[in-house]
Scaffold this motif. Structure first.
Motif, PDB file in Angstrom:
ATOM      1  N   UNK A 190       0.823  -1.212   0.000  1.00 34.09           N
ATOM      2  CA  UNK A 190       0.000   0.000   0.000  1.00 34.09           C
ATOM      3  C   UNK A 190       0.856   1.262   0.000  1.00 34.09           C
ATOM      4  N   UNK A 191       2.099   1.154   0.390  1.00 37.33           N
ATOM      5  CA  UNK A 191       2.995   2.301   0.253  1.00 37.33           C
ATOM      6  C   UNK A 191       3.510   2.409  -1.179  1.00 37.33           C
ATOM      7  N   UNK A 192       3.754   1.271  -1.795  1.00 40.88           N
ATOM      8  CA  UNK A 192       4.211   1.275  -3.186  1.00 40.88           C
ATOM      9  C   UNK A 192       3.068   1.675  -4.120  1.00 40.88           C
ATOM     10  N   UNK A 193       1.866   1.152  -3.856  1.00 39.91           N
ATOM     11  CA  UNK A 193       0.676   1.441  -4.667  1.00 39.91           C
ATOM     12  C   UNK A 193      -0.438   1.980  -3.759  1.00 39.91           C
ATOM     13  N   UNK A 194      -0.382   3.248  -3.341  1.00 45.58           N
ATOM     14  CA  UNK A 194      -1.442   3.781  -2.466  1.00 45.58           C
ATOM     15  C   UNK A 194      -2.835   3.657  -3.056  1.00 45.58           C
ATOM     16  N   UNK A 195      -2.935   3.610  -4.374  1.00 44.91           N
ATOM     17  CA  UNK A 195      -4.254   3.568  -5.020  1.00 44.91           C
ATOM     18  C   UNK A 195      -4.987   2.250  -4.793  1.00 44.91           C
ATOM     19  N   UNK A 236      12.345   0.395   4.242  1.00 41.29           N
ATOM     20  CA  UNK A 236      11.856  -0.965   4.060  1.00 41.29           C
ATOM     21  C   UNK A 236      12.991  -1.934   3.774  1.00 41.29           C
ATOM     22  N   UNK A 237      14.052  -1.453   3.171  1.00 41.55           N
ATOM     23  CA  UNK A 237      15.169  -2.335   2.828  1.00 41.55           C
ATOM     24  C   UNK A 237      16.482  -1.651   3.158  1.00 41.55           C
ATOM     25  N   UNK A 245      10.844   7.590   2.115  1.00 45.99           N
ATOM     26  CA  UNK A 245      10.790   8.802   1.294  1.00 45.99           C
ATOM     27  C   UNK A 245      10.886   8.464  -0.198  1.00 45.99           C
ATOM     28  N   UNK A 246      11.782   7.549  -0.551  1.00 36.58           N
ATOM     29  CA  UNK A 246      11.949   7.177  -1.964  1.00 36.58           C
ATOM     30  C   UNK A 246      10.675   6.517  -2.500  1.00 36.58           C
ATOM     31  N   UNK A 247      10.114   5.619  -1.695  1.00 41.55           N
ATOM     32  CA  UNK A 247       8.890   4.932  -2.108  1.00 41.55           C
ATOM     33  C   UNK A 247       7.739   5.914  -2.258  1.00 41.55           C
ATOM     34  N   UNK A 248       7.637   6.881  -1.347  1.00 44.49           N
ATOM     35  CA  UNK A 248       6.567   7.877  -1.413  1.00 44.49           C
ATOM     36  C   UNK A 248       6.714   8.758  -2.648  1.00 44.49           C
ATOM     37  N   UNK A 249       7.936   9.157  -2.982  1.00 43.82           N
ATOM     38  CA  UNK A 249       8.151   9.990  -4.171  1.00 43.82           C
ATOM     39  C   UNK A 249       7.772   9.231  -5.439  1.00 43.82           C
ATOM     40  N   UNK A 252       3.991   9.177  -5.829  1.00 42.08           N
ATOM     41  CA  UNK A 252       3.476  10.453  -6.336  1.00 42.08           C
ATOM     42  C   UNK A 252       3.677  10.545  -7.846  1.00 42.08           C
ATOM     43  N   UNK A 253       4.814  10.062  -8.310  1.00 39.79           N
ATOM     44  CA  UNK A 253       5.146  10.176  -9.736  1.00 39.79           C
ATOM     45  C   UNK A 253       4.401   9.181 -10.619  1.00 39.79           C
ATOM     46  N   UNK A 254       4.167   7.970 -10.105  1.00 45.65           N
ATOM     47  CA  UNK A 254       3.704   6.897 -10.994  1.00 45.65           C
ATOM     48  C   UNK A 254       2.378   6.241 -10.615  1.00 45.65           C
ATOM     49  N   UNK A 255       1.892   6.454  -9.395  1.00 46.18           N
ATOM     50  CA  UNK A 255       0.666   5.764  -8.970  1.00 46.18           C
ATOM     51  C   UNK A 255      -0.534   6.688  -9.179  1.00 46.18           C
ATOM     52  N   UNK A 256      -0.980   6.808 -10.423  1.00 49.39           N
ATOM     53  CA  UNK A 256      -1.992   7.806 -10.748  1.00 49.39           C
ATOM     54  C   UNK A 256      -3.430   7.298 -10.706  1.00 49.39           C
ATOM     55  N   UNK A 257      -3.643   6.012 -10.893  1.00 51.04           N
ATOM     56  CA  UNK A 257      -5.019   5.495 -10.901  1.00 51.04           C
ATOM     57  C   UNK A 257      -5.031   4.084 -10.324  1.00 51.04           C
ATOM     58  N   UNK A 258      -6.136   3.695  -9.727  1.00 51.56           N
ATOM     59  CA  UNK A 258      -6.199   2.357  -9.131  1.00 51.56           C
ATOM     60  C   UNK A 258      -6.050   1.273 -10.185  1.00 51.56           C
ATOM     61  N   UNK A 259      -5.035   0.403 -10.054  1.00 51.64           N
ATOM     62  CA  UNK A 259      -4.935  -0.726 -10.988  1.00 51.64           C
ATOM     63  C   UNK A 259      -6.039  -1.730 -10.708  1.00 51.64           C
ATOM     64  N   UNK A 260      -6.262  -2.605 -11.648  1.00 50.62           N
ATOM     65  CA  UNK A 260      -7.288  -3.629 -11.484  1.00 50.62           C
ATOM     66  C   UNK A 260      -6.642  -4.958 -11.140  1.00 50.62           C
ATOM     67  N   UNK A 261      -7.312  -5.718 -10.268  1.00 53.74           N
ATOM     68  CA  UNK A 261      -6.810  -7.050  -9.944  1.00 53.74           C
ATOM     69  C   UNK A 261      -7.142  -8.027 -11.072  1.00 53.74           C
TER      70      UNK A 261
END
Length: 261
Positions: A190-195, A236-237, A245-249, A252-261
């Motif tokens: 959820x930190x990598x993909x907040x959406x 995390x690692x 901080x790196x994961x959050x940035x 912001x840059x790449x997680x723009x819309x909820x992906x589908x399962x």
């Protein structure tokens, strides 16, 4: 103060977090020793990483003191997150509660499957964190494939387990290695993909995963410890690209819309 349990790990979350969650929630006194990466590297050079202190030359490690005889306590050292969780599942179990080993074999195996799958998925994701672009396309697509499969299969496995055990712990239930392993991996994804948080809601495709995750992190002892020790801000690692901080940035840059399962 000398406690009966001492957890040794790097100053990161990763595979030490499921163990930490169990220890914190239990209320049992324990020590946490965090070894800086530079110290670990120096110990490797000087051959101080011996099997009696660090089985398999790895972390995390748990030191547990037992009274073999009334007057002769002995310290046992365990490595590997899954083994440590299995040990704590029994030793932290309050008197009168059902031990996992008392459950039917099929249930025990399914519980083990869910726990191992969580640790494996987390390891696969964090194993990619050695390069600066690990969270950017096209690598991000690969990680989403791992997350997608992990969430779908875990939701299905939890559904199958519901007929035999309570998969979402009540506040009065003890946590288990399975629940803390799943909660840790979901915290990472959820930190990598907040959406994907919407998918973990009450009406989401992975609602059982979401309920389990929330039930663990909302436990009073865990919530207090996480806040006091600023766990959410920890890396995390061990790589420079695995920080919060790196994961959050990257999110912001790449997680723009909820992906589908």
């Amino acid at each position: 103060m000398d406690h009966d349990l001492r957890l040794v790990y790097f100053p990161v979350r990763a595979r030490g977090e499921p163990v930490l969650l169990l220890l914190v929630d239990s209320g049992v006194p324990f020590d946490l020793e965090e070894i800086p990466l530079a110290t670990w590297a120096q110990w490797k050079k000087t051959r101080q990483i011996t099997n009696d202190k660090f089985p398999y030359s790895a972390l995390p490690v748990l030191h547990a003191r037992h009274k073999v005889t009334p007057n002769e306590p002995k310290t046992f050292v365990f490595a590997e997150t899954s083994a440590i969780l299995t040990y704590l599942d029994e030793t932290l179990n309050p008197a009168g509660t059902t031990l996992e080993r008392a459950l039917p074999l099929e249930v025990r195996v399914r519980i083990q499957m869910v726990k191992e799958a969580a640790l494996f998925a987390m390891g696969r994701i964090l194993g990619m964190s050695g390069s600066s672009g690990w969270l950017a396309p096209p690598q991000r697509t690969t990680i989403w494939g791992i997350v997608n499969r992990y969430l779908r299969h875990t939701e299905n496995a939890l559904s199958e387990l519901e007929g035999s055990i309570r998969v979402v712990p009540l506040e009065t239930d003890r946590l288990t290695g399975m629940t803390t392993a799943v909660a840790t991996t979901i915290s990472l994804v959820t930190q990598v993909f907040p959406s994907i948080r919407g998918m973990l809601g009450n009406d989401g495709e992975c609602k059982r995963c979401g309920k389990l995750w929330a039930a663990v992190l909302e436990r009073p002892r865990i919530a207090a410890y996480w806040k006091e020790n600023k766990i959410e801000a920890k890396p995390w690692s061990i790589t420079e690209y695995g920080t919060a901080e790196w994961i959050a940035r990257a999110a912001v840059s790449f997680d723009h819309s909820p992906p589908r399962l």
